[in-house]
Scaffold this active site. Structure first.
Site, mmCIF file in Angstrom:
data_model
loop_
_atom_site.group_PDB
_atom_site.id
_atom_site.type_symbol
_atom_site.label_atom_id
_atom_site.label_comp_id
_atom_site.label_asym_id
_atom_site.label_seq_id
_atom_site.Cartn_x
_atom_site.Cartn_y
_atom_site.Cartn_z
ATOM 1 N N SER A 63 0.865 -1.277 0.023
ATOM 2 C CA SER A 63 0.012 -0.001 0.121
ATOM 3 C C SER A 63 0.977 1.267 0.053
ATOM 4 O O SER A 63 0.392 2.380 0.124
ATOM 5 C CB SER A 63 -0.782 -0.159 1.007
ATOM 6 O OG SER A 63 -1.929 -0.889 0.862
ATOM 7 N N LYS A 66 0.022 3.699 -2.794
ATOM 8 C CA LYS A 66 -1.065 4.615 -2.639
ATOM 9 C C LYS A 66 -0.486 6.036 -2.404
ATOM 10 O O LYS A 66 -0.975 7.393 -2.561
ATOM 11 C CB LYS A 66 -1.886 4.457 -1.445
ATOM 12 C CG LYS A 66 -2.721 3.162 -1.633
ATOM 13 C CD LYS A 66 -3.767 2.933 -0.563
ATOM 14 C CE LYS A 66 -4.850 1.921 -0.846
ATOM 15 N NZ LYS A 66 -4.191 0.486 -0.456
ATOM 16 N N SER A 123 -6.496 3.268 4.087
ATOM 17 C CA SER A 123 -5.787 2.675 2.971
ATOM 18 C C SER A 123 -6.710 1.444 2.086
ATOM 19 O O SER A 123 -6.419 0.668 1.961
ATOM 20 C CB SER A 123 -4.712 1.757 3.632
ATOM 21 O OG SER A 123 -3.657 1.486 2.433
#
Length: 435
Positions: A63, A66, A123
């Protein structure tokens, strides 16, 4: 200067003289898998690398991806392509993204501002997919644009295949690239960086807490992002500021979230301690050296920099066999000093009359000299008359110095007083609480 160039080599002349290459050799997280572990710490203001372990080895971002999704979204906001209150529609592809997610229904919408918070704090993979589709037409098209932006930002080891960081064997990065991306986020979009410092996000009556638990818990930490998939282990990119120094720390491949966070905190504390000791030596040198003309000073700086023979940082060896904590600092005169661990005992605190910040104006060989310095500069700023003057002793490389500090100030008071001192050509720097 481009971010990649800033990190890959020392800044020119003045910044190079401020700090020659430092290196940290620290324990990796317990039982770290060396095929997944990597770590990197850099001083954002100077580009000086303070710690590097397998920092250019290929890793899975999870993640941390992101961060680039957010970079692209911030870029679209600034260009006017999208507005902060515009609504992003959720497709079937987005709604079916695996957790973590907001469980958004097909055909529902979310505002851009809520989407930012959902990406930073929750997230949310469904939101990441929806953002990618809104900006790129398709998530695949958006991933191609993300990779192109990565090259533009100087991230040579990074390739994106999706907007979320969900498993894909061809979605890869490096710890060094993630540090570059973190710096680019703050450099290019300071007006949006506050989102990374938020600890909670409320959606549909439910409160989500930031996965990055270092925010608000560890001194100075104000972002950025965590990540985990089974193939990557536990990743984190951290931004932290203490006094005038801002660091970016990256830890990848932690065996647990707790060990990852503990290791990131250890790296930050050690690096800030190194920089603090550097500041002590720089102030000591500035105050003990005779004044010379600016032209002569520049000539000496050029000679000193040429003599440093600076080499780029090298990998620190196997993460599994790291030696005990030891920090080495090469200062302006190229003399090496062993710095005590971050857990060194603190000096007794003075009464906190106003705040917990300080202004340091020198480091001396005796307490009397430190007190004399405090008395001499007090009239420079009215703020200093309200502070608590103190001569604090510290051992550096077996030598005892006394730090001349004005304590019990607020952050604004410390910054303002130091600005007034600097305007009078008096060396100083602000000191964050607990330093």
């Amino acid at each position: 200067m481009e971010t990649g160039a800033m990190i890959s080599r020392f800044p020119r002349l003045a910044a190079a003289l401020m700090l020659a290459l430092s290196a940290l050799a620290l324990h990796a997280p317990a039982h770290a898998d060396t095929s997944r572990y990597a770590a990197f710490v850099v001083d954002q203001n100077t580009g000086v690398v303070l710690h590097s372990r397998q920092s250019e080895a290929t890793r899975y971002p999870a993640s941390l991806t992101k961060m680039m999704t957010l970079y692209m979204l911030f870029d679209a906001l600034e260009s006017g392509e999208i507005g902060i209150q515009d609504q992003i529609r959720i497709s079937a592809h987005a709604a079916n993204a695996p957790p973590s997610r907001l469980d958004l229904a097909i055909g529902s919408t979310i505002s851009v501002e809520d989407a930012i918070r959902a990406l930073v704090i929750r997230s949310a993979n469904d939101v990441a997919v929806a953002v990618g589709e809104r900006l790129g037409g398709t998530e695949t098209g958006f991933a191609t644009a993300m990779t192109a932006k990565a090259r533009e930002l100087g991230l040579p080891g990074t390739t994106f295949r999706n907007a979320s960081g969900l498993p894909n064997s061809r979605q890869v990065t490096t710890a060094r690239d993630m540090a570059r991306l973190a710096i680019a986020l703050q450099r290019d979009f300071p007006q949006h960086f506050h989102y990374f410092d938020e600890t909670t996000f409320v959606w549909d009556g439910r409160t989500y807490r930031n996965h990055n638990t270092l925010v608000g818990r560890v001194e100075g930490v104000d972002g950025l992002k965590t990540g985990y998939i089974r193939a990557s282990g536990f990743n984190v990119v951290v931004s932290a500021q203490r006094g005038e120094h801002r660091l970016i720390a990256v830890v990848m491949g932690g065996p647990t979230a707790a060990s990852r966070d503990a290791h990131a905190e250890e790296l930050l504390d050690a690096a800030f301690s190194t920089l603090e000791q550097r500041d002590d030596r720089r102030l000591f040198a500035a105050l003990s050296s005779p004044r010379i003309s600016p032209i002569r000073q520049q000539a000496l700086i050029a000679m000193d920099v040429a003599a440093l023979d600076l080499a780029p940082p090298t990998e620190m060896g196997s993460a599994q066999a790291a030696p005990p904590l030891r920090i080495i600092l090469a200062d302006e005169s190229s003399e090496l000093a062993d710095i005590v661990p971050a857990s060194r005992p603190a000096a007794p605190d003075a009464p906190l009359l106003r705040g917990a910040w300080s202004v340091q104006v020198g480091a001396y060989n005796s307490a009397a000299a430190a007190r004399e310095r405090l008395d001499r500069v007090t009239p420079v700023s009215p703020i200093l008359a309200l502070a608590q003057p103190a001569a604090r002793s510290v051992d550096i490389g077996g030598n005892r110095l006394w730090r001349a500090r004005f304590e019990s100030l607020t952050a604004d008071e410390a910054a303002h007083a130091c600005a007034e001192l600097s305007a009078r050509n008096e060396p100083c720097y602000t000191v964050a609480p607990g330093r």
